[in-house]
Design an enzyme around this catalytic site. Structure first.
Site, PDB file in Angstrom:
ATOM      1  N   CYS A  83      80.422  69.667  81.383  1.00 44.89           N
ATOM      2  CA  CYS A  83      81.017  70.573  82.657  1.00 44.89           C
ATOM      3  C   CYS A  83      81.705  71.948  82.112  1.00 44.89           C
ATOM      4  O   CYS A  83      82.062  72.603  82.800  1.00 44.89           O
ATOM      5  CB  CYS A  83      81.957  69.904  83.505  1.00 44.89           C
TER       6      CYS A  83
ATOM      7  N   HIS B 120      81.820  72.035  92.341  1.00 45.76           N
ATOM      8  CA  HIS B 120      81.664  71.896  90.928  1.00 45.76           C
ATOM      9  C   HIS B 120      80.012  71.653  90.552  1.00 45.76           C
ATOM     10  O   HIS B 120      80.012  70.632  90.096  1.00 45.76           O
ATOM     11  CB  HIS B 120      82.538  70.646  90.641  1.00 45.76           C
TER      12      HIS B 120
END
Ligand code: ZN
Lengths: 421, 138
Positions: free
Chosen positions: A94, A367
């Protein structure tokens, strides 16, 4: 002690863009990056000729898994027209695009390039929820997966340890969620644009319309406590503690400091950068902080000669509500074990003393993992230029902001400090 | 036993044999479970195998409603969650494990510090034996 580091020459951000974040049936990675790129070029007020871009660094976690397509560097270089200039992909789960940003900085600081485009992208929503969960779980450590841990599961376990050590509870996590949802409607690019209160009203109205029994919740926490409205995912992580599945792209134009004014009247400068690495949960001495974040923060503070109290606002990696509490402590904004109290006292709200995740955070902004790191920097850049509209941090002399990005379950963390001079 | 490399493969072979094994640094005494081939504390020592008693206590946990495919195949789902945790062994090292014999539907009843004992869960997967590390209340 972390070594004090400095760049060979300064680097400035002269333009940035990001696509809307969300779940898009009719847009793919190339469309989303195009959206971000066009906004970036428009933001460079003295203009940028894409032929002048020396190189592209692109963060992407796993379009290989999500879209069965890898090798995104040259694909994106081709659509924006920088072929045959080099294109390099970075991967740090991420935190993939925060790594692209850092590579761009190093390339300019070394003197090798003068003008670099950095970006990130991820396209996740065309897979089922189960497939996305499996894809994301590729970024946990092997022992965790075998014990049945999922991504939310690891953060759930961290939450139980934090609760035990500091006396916090689920209600404190709800404060984080409510705060993020209050910021999100002010961000036109956010995936979720409703406050928790709005969400409650929508559910009541829809039940009334359908003639179904109407649940009246006393307040936001009453709603979040209701397991029908907010079911458990990996206790104590519930649906509203978790960031969504998203598609999106982001990019930034970096140039050597001495030529920044050739591109824009409002450059934003890189004051400090830091990156750390971490290990699996079982090998951590304590589950209530991320070693990688603390290392990254020390590096960034050391380089910038700034202290936590100098950071006027920050984006932090709230993949799960509990994570935001750890980060605001690890970055030194609050003492260990004090983060949840600070959130409860409203200090991290948009009008608080240390606004956190003015964008709505990962929870509400969305996200798309590979795009997230640079989208956080985009928010800081937007705020520092005074262009955040209704979510503009209400501080007169806004000069310094930070962005914290976390990959996996803390395996890769970065902290970046930007400043307006 | 001394012949086995300090690897994940050896660790899993030992689990198949119902032994929870770690590696200990002969220089600085650091203990690693699962075993590590390199001592990351002192970077100097050789490793030796050490068997754990299998006793420990719960140091963090979660009750998972939406699990990975291999847990779904075992019959776990939203209405039938399972518990995963980190167990601190009495020797001091920590391991990730499944936690059995607790009530994942009522996670408030599960307490950190709960004394636990090891249990080896044998599963046949693709014709080979796979053993999952689990713990249950002592
Ligand atoms: Zn040693």
């Amino acid at each position: 002690m972390v070594k004090k580091r400095k760049l060979g020459r300064g680097v400035a951000i002269v333009g940035a863009g990001m696509s809307k974040f969300g779940m898009f049936k009719d847009k793919d990675s190339k469309d989303l990056f195009t959206e971000a790129f066009n906004e970036m070029t428009a933001s460079v007020n003295k203009g940028i000729d894409p032929n002048d871009i020396d190189a592209l660094y692109l963060g992407n976690f796993s379009n290989d898994f999500f879209m069965h397509q890898s090798h995104w560097g040259p694909i994106i270089a081709d659509i924006i027209g920088t072929v045959p200039k080099p294109a390099t992909r970075t991967e740090g789960a991420c935190a993939s695009s925060a790594l692209a940003f850092r590579e761009g900085i190093f390339a300019i600081a070394s003197g090798f390039y003068d003008i670099v485009l950095v970006g990130g992208l991820e396209e996740m929503s065309k897979r089922t929820t189960e497939e996305v969960a499996e894809g994301l779980a590729l970024a946990t450590v092997p022992y965790e997966g075998r014990a049945g841990f999922t991504f939310p599961g690891v953060f759930g376990a961290i939450a139980t340890a934090y609760f035990e050590k500091y006396g916090a509870n689920r209600e404190h996590l709800m404060n984080v969620t409510i705060k993020s949802h209050n910021n999100a409607p002010l961000n036109p690019k956010a995936q979720f644009k409703l406050t928790i209160r709005d969400m409650m009203n929508v559910k009541v109205e829809s039940a009334k319309k359908k003639g179904l029994p109407v649940t009246e919740w006393i307040d936001e926490k009453d709603f979040l406590r209701d397991p029908r409205a907010n079911p458990v995912v990996a206790w104590p992580m519930h649906l509203y503690d978790c960031c969504p599945i998203s598609d999106g792209a982001s990019c930034m134009l970096l140039v050597a400091e001495e030529i920044a004014k050739n591109f824009t009247d409002a450059p934003i400068y890189v004051a400090g950068i830091g990156q750390g690495s971490g290990r699996g949960l079982h090998a951590c001495k304590d589950f209530t902080y991320f070693e990688a974040t603390r290392y990254a923060a020390q590096e960034a503070y050391g380089m910038s000669n700034l202290k936590p109290e100098d950071i006027q606002f920050a984006e932090v990696h709230d993949c799960f509500s509990i994570a935001e509490l750890l980060h605001i402590e690890d970055l030194g904004f609050f003492e260990p074990g004090e983060g949840y109290k600070a959130v409860a006292d409203g200090l991290t709200r948009l009008n608080g003393t240390k606004p956190i995740n003015t964008s709505g955070g990962l929870k509400c902004k969305g996200h798309p993992v590979g795009a997230t790191g640079i989208s956080q920097l985009y928010e800081v850049w937007t705020q520092l230029r005074g262009k955040a509209g209704k979510r503009q941090v209400p501080i007169d002399d806004l000069r310094v902001g930070g962005a914290h990005n976390l990959g996996g379950t803390g395996g890769t963390c970065t902290f970046t400090i930007l400043e307006r001079r | 036993m001394q012949e086995r490399p300090f690897s994940d493969i050896s660790y899993e072979q030992f689990l198949n044999e119902e032994r929870l094994m770690g590696s200990r640094c002969t220089q600085c005494n650091a203990l690693y479970v699962p075993p590590r081939p390199i001592c990351v504390e002192c970077h100097r020592g050789d490793m030796s195998w050490e068997e754990m008693t299998g006793k420990g206590k719960l140091s963090a946990f979660t009750c998972i409603a939406i699990g990975p495919s291999f847990m779904i195949a075992e019959g776990y789902h939203r209405k039938n969650p399972y518990c995963s945790g980190v167990v601190e062994l009495e020797e001091g090292a920590r391991v990730d494990a499944r936690i059995e014999g607790v009530d994942p539907k009522n996670p408030e009843t599960i307490k950190i510090g709960l004394p636990l004992s090891v249990k080896f869960l044998h599963r046949k997967e693709d014709e080979s034996l796979k053993t999952y590390l689990a713990f249950r209340p002592s």
